[in-house]
Motif scaffolding. Sequence first.
Motif, short mmCIF file in Angstrom:
data_model
loop_
_atom_site.label_atom_id
_atom_site.label_comp_id
_atom_site.label_asym_id
_atom_site.label_seq_id
_atom_site.Cartn_x
_atom_site.Cartn_y
_atom_site.Cartn_z
N ILE A 1 0.86 -1.20 0.00
CA ILE A 1 0.00 0.00 0.00
C ILE A 1 0.89 1.24 0.00
O ILE A 1 2.01 1.20 0.48
N LYS A 2 0.34 2.33 -0.58
CA LYS A 2 1.08 3.59 -0.64
C LYS A 2 0.21 4.72 -0.11
O LYS A 2 -1.03 4.65 -0.19
N GLN A 3 0.87 5.75 0.38
CA GLN A 3 0.15 6.96 0.77
C GLN A 3 -0.63 7.50 -0.44
O GLN A 3 -0.12 7.45 -1.57
N TYR A 4 -1.85 7.94 -0.19
CA TYR A 4 -2.80 8.47 -1.21
C TYR A 4 -3.45 7.39 -2.08
O TYR A 4 -4.17 7.72 -3.01
N ASP A 5 -3.22 6.12 -1.76
CA ASP A 5 -3.99 5.06 -2.42
C ASP A 5 -5.46 5.18 -2.02
O ASP A 5 -5.76 5.54 -0.87
N THR A 6 -6.36 4.87 -2.95
CA THR A 6 -7.76 4.71 -2.60
C THR A 6 -8.09 3.22 -2.69
O THR A 6 -7.86 2.60 -3.72
N LEU A 7 -8.56 2.68 -1.56
CA LEU A 7 -8.88 1.25 -1.50
C LEU A 7 -10.34 1.07 -1.11
O LEU A 7 -10.97 1.99 -0.60
N LYS A 8 -10.87 -0.12 -1.36
CA LYS A 8 -12.25 -0.44 -0.97
C LYS A 8 -12.27 -1.04 0.42
O LYS A 8 -11.48 -1.93 0.72
N LEU A 9 -13.17 -0.54 1.26
CA LEU A 9 -13.41 -1.18 2.55
C LEU A 9 -14.49 -2.23 2.33
O LEU A 9 -15.60 -1.92 1.92
N LEU A 10 -14.12 -3.49 2.58
CA LEU A 10 -15.07 -4.59 2.41
C LEU A 10 -15.36 -5.23 3.77
O LEU A 10 -14.49 -5.23 4.63
N PRO A 11 -16.58 -5.76 4.03
CA PRO A 11 -17.65 -5.96 3.06
C PRO A 11 -18.54 -4.75 2.77
O PRO A 11 -19.44 -4.84 1.94
N ALA A 12 -18.28 -3.59 3.40
CA ALA A 12 -19.19 -2.44 3.23
C ALA A 12 -19.18 -1.85 1.81
O ALA A 12 -20.17 -1.29 1.35
N GLY A 13 -18.03 -1.96 1.11
CA GLY A 13 -17.95 -1.42 -0.25
C GLY A 13 -17.70 0.07 -0.33
O GLY A 13 -18.04 0.72 -1.32
N ILE A 14 -17.10 0.64 0.72
CA ILE A 14 -16.85 2.10 0.78
C ILE A 14 -15.45 2.41 0.26
O ILE A 14 -14.48 1.69 0.57
N ASP A 15 -15.31 3.50 -0.53
CA ASP A 15 -13.98 3.93 -0.98
C ASP A 15 -13.28 4.70 0.14
O ASP A 15 -13.87 5.62 0.73
N VAL A 16 -12.04 4.32 0.42
CA VAL A 16 -11.28 4.93 1.52
C VAL A 16 -9.93 5.40 1.00
O VAL A 16 -9.20 4.65 0.35
N LEU A 17 -9.61 6.67 1.29
CA LEU A 17 -8.32 7.24 0.90
C LEU A 17 -7.34 7.16 2.06
O LEU A 17 -7.67 7.52 3.20
N ILE A 18 -6.13 6.66 1.79
CA ILE A 18 -5.09 6.61 2.81
C ILE A 18 -4.36 7.95 2.84
O ILE A 18 -3.65 8.30 1.89
N LYS A 19 -4.55 8.72 3.91
CA LYS A 19 -3.90 10.04 4.01
C LYS A 19 -2.44 9.90 4.45
O LYS A 19 -1.57 10.61 3.97
N SER A 20 -2.21 8.98 5.39
CA SER A 20 -0.82 8.77 5.84
C SER A 20 -0.68 7.37 6.42
O SER A 20 -1.66 6.75 6.83
N ILE A 21 0.58 6.90 6.43
CA ILE A 21 0.90 5.55 6.92
C ILE A 21 1.97 5.67 7.99
O ILE A 21 2.96 6.39 7.81
N GLN A 22 1.78 4.95 9.09
CA GLN A 22 2.83 4.85 10.10
C GLN A 22 3.17 3.38 10.35
O GLN A 22 2.29 2.53 10.34
N MET A 23 4.45 3.14 10.57
CA MET A 23 4.90 1.81 11.00
C MET A 23 5.80 2.02 12.21
O MET A 23 6.75 2.79 12.15
N HIS A 24 5.45 1.35 13.31
CA HIS A 24 6.23 1.49 14.56
C HIS A 24 6.37 2.97 14.93
O HIS A 24 7.46 3.44 15.28
#
Length: 306
Positions: A166-189
């Motif tokens: 996954i990358k920052q600013y990807d738009t992915l589907k939230l399933l099973p709801a079927g909603i489009d979700v934009l990733i604004k930022s990602i953190q690891m540890h």
Amino acid sequence: MADSVNFVVLGDQEVAASLGKKGTATDMTMYDKKEAGVIRTYTTPSGFPDKVQPLLQVINLAEYVIFHVNKLDKFVGEQIIALDMLQKKNGLLSHTYDVDENTLNTMIKNTVLVNYPRITQDKIKEESDKLSQISKEGNARVVIDHCFDVKGVGTVILGKVEQGKIKQYDTLKLLPAGIDVLIKSIQMHDDPVDEAVSPGRVGLAVKGVSPDQVGRGDVLCAPGPEQISTEIEIDFAKSPFYKGDIAPNQMCLINVGLQIKPAKFLSISPLKLTLEKPVLYNKGDICVILKPESTSIRLLGSGTIK
């Protein structure tokens, strides 16, 4: 980019506190550490044995098992059965001096645990540190274990990149709801990153969805082979330790990945289930059937979804 390795710590859950720093704590508690460019996460089913559901969920989150047995009882039996049903073949097994080795050997006979290397408790850190990242290629897929609102940030999702990247600013589907979700930022540890690959644990600030629309076990993904249904058929094997009968119209719970859903038996042979709310699955996923109210073993059996 740091490698990621995810463990489930079973038996004596206190072992996890000696391996990493405590983080998210609900009915599953996570400890993590970053060392030599590797992020290791150790998750315990802190809601178990009161509830059996978190046990299945944390096992499904992990690539590796650390099982330190400090007593032999029916709950150790449940953990062994759960690991075997979910086919967790990569693990380390240790026990305290007062655990009878012959009894333990009998309990793990004919299960995946037979092949776990036996180690002493003082070697858990050393041996688990040798285990390396297991990545899964394919379409981006994040399985969600927690979601909440953070003041000034909005909706934050915690989960594991189960597959792909996954990358920052990807738009992915939230399933099973079927909603489009934009990733604004990602953190690891707790560090911001531009991208994360399987099997990294991530914290995602997202747009397009509120915490009350997100449940544990939901998935953020790029369109793929995922199926959503309120009826499933499984290639079922009943646990020899479950003594109750199963019959059409009986209620149960099913576990697929991190999802736990109420279900009803439609037919027993073949085993078909109907659900009030849709379940998300890929063909071949393992489905475990449970009865939390059972006074003996709470895991009825399991099978792959047809």
